[in-house]
Write a protein that holds these residues in place. Structure first.
Motif, mmCIF file in Angstrom:
data_model
loop_
_atom_site.group_PDB
_atom_site.id
_atom_site.type_symbol
_atom_site.label_atom_id
_atom_site.label_comp_id
_atom_site.label_asym_id
_atom_site.label_seq_id
_atom_site.Cartn_x
_atom_site.Cartn_y
_atom_site.Cartn_z
ATOM 1 N N GLN A 110 0.873 -1.288 -0.021
ATOM 2 C CA GLN A 110 0.050 -0.059 0.131
ATOM 3 C C GLN A 110 0.888 1.280 -0.098
ATOM 4 O O GLN A 110 0.461 2.323 -0.230
ATOM 5 C CB GLN A 110 -0.981 -0.068 1.107
ATOM 6 C CG GLN A 110 -1.745 -1.026 1.195
ATOM 7 C CD GLN A 110 -3.067 -0.890 2.293
ATOM 8 O OE1 GLN A 110 -3.863 0.052 2.156
ATOM 9 N NE2 GLN A 110 -3.034 -1.775 3.291
ATOM 10 N N CYS A 134 -4.981 4.770 -18.023
ATOM 11 C CA CYS A 134 -5.053 5.809 -16.931
ATOM 12 C C CYS A 134 -4.392 6.897 -17.443
ATOM 13 O O CYS A 134 -5.050 8.172 -17.037
ATOM 14 C CB CYS A 134 -4.369 5.486 -15.532
ATOM 15 S SG CYS A 134 -4.974 3.923 -14.559
ATOM 16 N N GLU A 168 -13.339 9.458 -10.513
ATOM 17 C CA GLU A 168 -12.000 9.369 -9.542
ATOM 18 C C GLU A 168 -11.866 7.809 -9.266
ATOM 19 O O GLU A 168 -10.646 7.585 -8.957
ATOM 20 C CB GLU A 168 -12.338 9.981 -8.346
ATOM 21 C CG GLU A 168 -13.652 9.287 -7.555
ATOM 22 C CD GLU A 168 -14.908 10.055 -7.783
ATOM 23 O OE1 GLU A 168 -15.802 9.560 -6.859
ATOM 24 O OE2 GLU A 168 -15.152 10.472 -8.910
ATOM 25 N N GLY A 184 -7.779 7.686 -9.018
ATOM 26 C CA GLY A 184 -7.776 8.279 -7.697
ATOM 27 C C GLY A 184 -6.981 7.748 -6.596
ATOM 28 O O GLY A 184 -6.556 6.483 -6.990
ATOM 29 N N THR A 185 -6.316 8.853 -5.824
ATOM 30 C CA THR A 185 -5.402 7.912 -4.875
ATOM 31 C C THR A 185 -6.331 8.190 -3.486
ATOM 32 O O THR A 185 -7.525 8.912 -3.522
ATOM 33 C CB THR A 185 -4.278 8.747 -4.598
ATOM 34 O OG1 THR A 185 -4.887 10.416 -4.314
ATOM 35 C CG2 THR A 185 -3.500 8.819 -5.697
ATOM 36 N N GLY A 186 -5.931 7.483 -2.528
ATOM 37 C CA GLY A 186 -6.616 7.253 -1.248
ATOM 38 C C GLY A 186 -7.894 6.452 -1.408
ATOM 39 O O GLY A 186 -8.844 6.385 -0.289
ATOM 40 N N SER A 190 -9.197 2.578 -6.238
ATOM 41 C CA SER A 190 -9.138 2.800 -7.699
ATOM 42 C C SER A 190 -8.733 1.934 -8.521
ATOM 43 O O SER A 190 -7.862 0.990 -8.129
ATOM 44 C CB SER A 190 -8.826 4.151 -8.074
ATOM 45 O OG SER A 190 -7.403 4.262 -7.998
ATOM 46 N N HIS A 220 -6.595 2.017 -10.661
ATOM 47 C CA HIS A 220 -4.906 2.384 -10.614
ATOM 48 C C HIS A 220 -4.403 1.754 -9.507
ATOM 49 O O HIS A 220 -3.214 1.448 -9.432
ATOM 50 C CB HIS A 220 -4.624 3.671 -10.734
ATOM 51 C CG HIS A 220 -3.202 4.067 -11.110
ATOM 52 N ND1 HIS A 220 -2.434 4.322 -9.949
ATOM 53 C CD2 HIS A 220 -2.369 3.904 -11.994
ATOM 54 C CE1 HIS A 220 -0.891 4.686 -10.687
ATOM 55 N NE2 HIS A 220 -1.044 4.215 -11.841
ATOM 56 N N VAL A 221 -5.029 1.888 -8.042
ATOM 57 C CA VAL A 221 -4.360 1.612 -6.943
ATOM 58 C C VAL A 221 -4.405 0.440 -6.822
ATOM 59 O O VAL A 221 -3.457 -0.489 -6.517
ATOM 60 C CB VAL A 221 -5.328 2.349 -5.795
ATOM 61 C CG1 VAL A 221 -4.921 1.812 -4.474
ATOM 62 C CG2 VAL A 221 -4.954 3.821 -5.746
ATOM 63 N N GLU A 254 -1.077 -2.175 -6.292
ATOM 64 C CA GLU A 254 -0.774 -3.425 -5.380
ATOM 65 C C GLU A 254 -0.584 -4.521 -5.983
ATOM 66 O O GLU A 254 0.549 -5.347 -5.646
ATOM 67 C CB GLU A 254 -1.999 -3.225 -4.528
ATOM 68 C CG GLU A 254 -2.370 -2.052 -3.843
ATOM 69 C CD GLU A 254 -3.392 -1.969 -2.905
ATOM 70 O OE1 GLU A 254 -4.016 -3.183 -2.788
ATOM 71 O OE2 GLU A 254 -3.727 -1.124 -2.093
#
Length: 215
Positions: A24, A112, A184, A188-190, A193, A195-196, A200
């Motif tokens: 993460q 992205c 998002e 998006g981050t946090g 998403s 992409h996140v 990972e």
């Protein structure tokens, strides 16, 4: 002699806590525990132990706080992952998945980028204002094509190492939200998403195999 993989090997909680922080990048107690559905109180205790060993560090930055892995922690995670991989005889499966992942990775990153930028003839770094519906539809269609290939990639991984379960489902959920108008959820981050989730999975694959991202 052919070795049969140990199907569905579950990782030890201590490994999962440290590995959760690693994949993460930075995460608070709740996020560390939630990533692999761990008990929060036990996760907190393990994080404090890991901090005492110098494997993780807690920091606060501009109102955000969380845990991040140290170089010593990365080395310890590498050791545990290598031991688990050998005991499960799972290296061929993970190597095959990584091979299949690499071309998809290029497509995902381009999609992205296309979601965030809408190049013009004299400027390729123009932000995408999402007023070109055909452009956005093409990007979402490409993400959908990647999503279709992610399930068959994750299934054999999860069959040998259960911590790989859910990447495909998480990606599909994020994509579904993006398609419903919550843009998002593409990059998006946090939040979890597309992409996140993808980043990972990438970190999970290469750390499991003990290779550098550049490779």
């Amino acid at each position: 002699m052919t070795h049969t993989p140990v199907l569905g090997r579950s990782s030890q909680p201590e490994l999962l806590v440290l590995h959760s922080v690693r994949i993460q990048g930075m995460a608070d107690d709740d996020a560390v525990a939630a990533r692999f559905d761990l008990d929060r109180a036990e996760t907190r205790e393990t994080l404090l132990d890991d901090e005492a060993y110098g494997w993780v560090t807690h920091s606060v930055f501009v109102g955000t706080e969380g845990w991040s892995v140290t170089e010593r922690g990365r080395a310890e995670d590498d050791r545990r992952l290598a031991e688990e991989l050998a005991e499960a005889n799972a290296r061929p499966v993970v190597e095959q998945a990584h091979k299949a992942f690499r071309p998809l990775n290029g497509r995902l990153l381009q999609a992205c980028t296309d979601w965030q930028l809408r190049p013009e003839e004299d400027d390729r770094l123009v932000p995408n204002t999402h007023t070109d519906r055909e452009w956005d539809a093409r990007v979402l269609a490409e993400l959908g094509a990647v999503d279709d290939e992610l399930g068959p990639l994750v299934a054999p991984l999860a069959a040998v190492l259960t911590r790989f379960e859910g990447y495909d489902n998480r990606f599909s959920v994020a994509l579904g939200r993006a398609k419903s108008g919550q843009g998002e959820w593409v990059a998006g981050t946090g939040i979890g998403s597309c992409h996140v989730v993808w980043m990972e999975l990438h970190e999970d694959l290469i750390s499991t195999l003990g290779i550098q991202r550049a490779e």
